[in-house]
Design a protein around this motif. Sequence first.
Motif, PDB file in Angstrom:
ATOM      1  N   TRP A   5       0.828  -1.200   0.000  1.00  9.86           N
ATOM      2  CA  TRP A   5       0.000   0.000   0.000  1.00  9.86           C
ATOM      3  C   TRP A   5       0.866   1.255   0.000  1.00  9.86           C
ATOM      4  N   ARG A   6       2.171   1.101   0.327  1.00 15.47           N
ATOM      5  CA  ARG A   6       3.052   2.260   0.424  1.00 15.47           C
ATOM      6  C   ARG A   6       3.303   2.921  -0.929  1.00 15.47           C
ATOM      7  N   LYS A   7       3.309   2.151  -1.995  1.00  7.53           N
ATOM      8  CA  LYS A   7       3.601   2.738  -3.310  1.00  7.53           C
ATOM      9  C   LYS A   7       2.505   3.686  -3.781  1.00  7.53           C
ATOM     10  N   PRO A   8       1.231   3.322  -3.750  1.00 10.81           N
ATOM     11  CA  PRO A   8       0.208   4.298  -4.148  1.00 10.81           C
ATOM     12  C   PRO A   8       0.172   5.510  -3.219  1.00 10.81           C
ATOM     13  N   VAL A   9       0.356   5.282  -1.917  1.00  8.89           N
ATOM     14  CA  VAL A   9       0.369   6.401  -0.966  1.00  8.89           C
ATOM     15  C   VAL A   9       1.571   7.297  -1.247  1.00  8.89           C
ATOM     16  N   GLY A  10       2.718   6.687  -1.522  1.00  6.07           N
ATOM     17  CA  GLY A  10       3.918   7.459  -1.843  1.00  6.07           C
ATOM     18  C   GLY A  10       3.759   8.267  -3.118  1.00  6.07           C
ATOM     19  N   MET A  11       3.126   7.673  -4.127  1.00  8.46           N
ATOM     20  CA  MET A  11       2.892   8.409  -5.380  1.00  8.46           C
ATOM     21  C   MET A  11       1.974   9.604  -5.151  1.00  8.46           C
ATOM     22  N   LEU A  12       0.944   9.416  -4.349  1.00  8.02           N
ATOM     23  CA  LEU A  12       0.059  10.543  -4.013  1.00  8.02           C
ATOM     24  C   LEU A  12       0.813  11.611  -3.226  1.00  8.02           C
ATOM     25  N   ALA A  13       1.702  11.183  -2.333  1.00  7.94           N
ATOM     26  CA  ALA A  13       2.499  12.136  -1.561  1.00  7.94           C
ATOM     27  C   ALA A  13       3.430  12.928  -2.477  1.00  7.94           C
ATOM     28  N   LEU A  15       2.947  13.585  -5.718  1.00  9.59           N
ATOM     29  CA  LEU A  15       2.116  14.521  -6.486  1.00  9.59           C
ATOM     30  C   LEU A  15       1.661  15.694  -5.624  1.00  9.59           C
ATOM     31  N   THR A  16       1.327  15.419  -4.368  1.00  4.28           N
ATOM     32  CA  THR A  16       0.932  16.492  -3.445  1.00  4.28           C
ATOM     33  C   THR A  16       2.102  17.433  -3.182  1.00  4.28           C
ATOM     34  N   LEU A  17       3.282  16.867  -2.985  1.00  3.63           N
ATOM     35  CA  LEU A  17       4.481  17.676  -2.769  1.00  3.63           C
ATOM     36  C   LEU A  17       4.727  18.602  -3.956  1.00  3.63           C
ATOM     37  N   ILE A  18       4.624  18.079  -5.160  1.00  2.00           N
ATOM     38  CA  ILE A  18       4.837  18.896  -6.353  1.00  2.00           C
ATOM     39  C   ILE A  18       3.787  19.995  -6.446  1.00  2.00           C
ATOM     40  N   LEU A  19       2.546  19.654  -6.201  1.00  2.00           N
ATOM     41  CA  LEU A  19       1.466  20.638  -6.274  1.00  2.00           C
ATOM     42  C   LEU A  19       1.654  21.760  -5.255  1.00  2.00           C
ATOM     43  N   VAL A  20       1.924  21.386  -4.018  1.00  2.00           N
ATOM     44  CA  VAL A  20       2.113  22.387  -2.958  1.00  2.00           C
ATOM     45  C   VAL A  20       3.337  23.248  -3.260  1.00  2.00           C
ATOM     46  N   ILE A  52      13.328  18.342  -4.836  1.00  2.00           N
ATOM     47  CA  ILE A  52      13.726  16.938  -4.967  1.00  2.00           C
ATOM     48  C   ILE A  52      14.268  16.382  -3.649  1.00  2.00           C
ATOM     49  N   THR A  53      14.745  17.256  -2.754  1.00  2.00           N
ATOM     50  CA  THR A  53      15.380  16.832  -1.504  1.00  2.00           C
ATOM     51  C   THR A  53      14.540  15.856  -0.688  1.00  2.00           C
ATOM     52  N   PRO A  54      13.255  16.099  -0.449  1.00  2.00           N
ATOM     53  CA  PRO A  54      12.496  15.142   0.370  1.00  2.00           C
ATOM     54  C   PRO A  54      12.124  13.848  -0.359  1.00  2.00           C
ATOM     55  N   LEU A  55      12.445  13.746  -1.623  1.00  2.00           N
ATOM     56  CA  LEU A  55      12.063  12.542  -2.358  1.00  2.00           C
ATOM     57  C   LEU A  55      12.868  11.308  -1.965  1.00  2.00           C
ATOM     58  N   LYS A  56      14.149  11.465  -1.640  1.00  2.00           N
ATOM     59  CA  LYS A  56      14.963  10.291  -1.331  1.00  2.00           C
ATOM     60  C   LYS A  56      14.403   9.505  -0.144  1.00  2.00           C
ATOM     61  N   PRO A  57      14.123  10.159   1.016  1.00  2.00           N
ATOM     62  CA  PRO A  57      13.541   9.372   2.108  1.00  2.00           C
ATOM     63  C   PRO A  57      12.155   8.820   1.770  1.00  2.00           C
ATOM     64  N   MET A  62       8.889   4.071   0.485  1.00  2.00           N
ATOM     65  CA  MET A  62       8.009   3.341  -0.423  1.00  2.00           C
ATOM     66  C   MET A  62       8.548   1.941  -0.714  1.00  2.00           C
ATOM     67  N   GLU A  63       9.865   1.819  -0.830  1.00  2.00           N
ATOM     68  CA  GLU A  63      10.472   0.529  -1.160  1.00  2.00           C
ATOM     69  C   GLU A  63      10.636  -0.387   0.047  1.00  2.00           C
ATOM     70  N   THR A  64      11.064   0.187   1.184  1.00  2.00           N
ATOM     71  CA  THR A  64      11.451  -0.673   2.300  1.00  2.00           C
ATOM     72  C   THR A  64      10.528  -0.556   3.517  1.00  2.00           C
ATOM     73  N   GLY A  65       9.808   0.540   3.643  1.00  2.00           N
ATOM     74  CA  GLY A  65       8.986   0.760   4.823  1.00  2.00           C
ATOM     75  C   GLY A  65       9.745   1.441   5.932  1.00  2.00           C
ATOM     76  N   LYS A  66      11.005   1.827   5.669  1.00  2.00           N
ATOM     77  CA  LYS A  66      11.847   2.489   6.680  1.00  2.00           C
ATOM     78  C   LYS A  66      12.236   3.860   6.154  1.00  2.00           C
ATOM     79  N   TRP A  67      12.278   4.847   7.064  1.00  2.00           N
ATOM     80  CA  TRP A  67      12.683   6.199   6.665  1.00  2.00           C
ATOM     81  C   TRP A  67      14.195   6.331   6.579  1.00  2.00           C
ATOM     82  N   ARG A  68      14.922   5.518   7.328  1.00  2.00           N
ATOM     83  CA  ARG A  68      16.394   5.609   7.338  1.00  2.00           C
ATOM     84  C   ARG A  68      17.018   4.383   6.748  1.00  2.00           C
TER      85      ARG A  68
END
Length: 68
Positions: A5-13, A15-20, A52-57, A62-68
Amino acid sequence: MTPSWRKPVGMLAILTLILVWCIVIVSFSDVIGGWHWIAQLVFYVVTGIVWITPLKPLLRWMETGKWR
């Protein structure tokens, strides 16, 4: 293997980041429009890269479920 479920949520995040980010930058257009064109160029290049900076974490989460 079940889809995460993280991938669709991440994609929405993303798109929201870009819009904001676009709304925030465009809200400064009246001020920036009066600047010299070189200053405008520098501003838009820097702000075009900074989002682009917040995209890496986020992509890591999205891939691992971990922020670090």
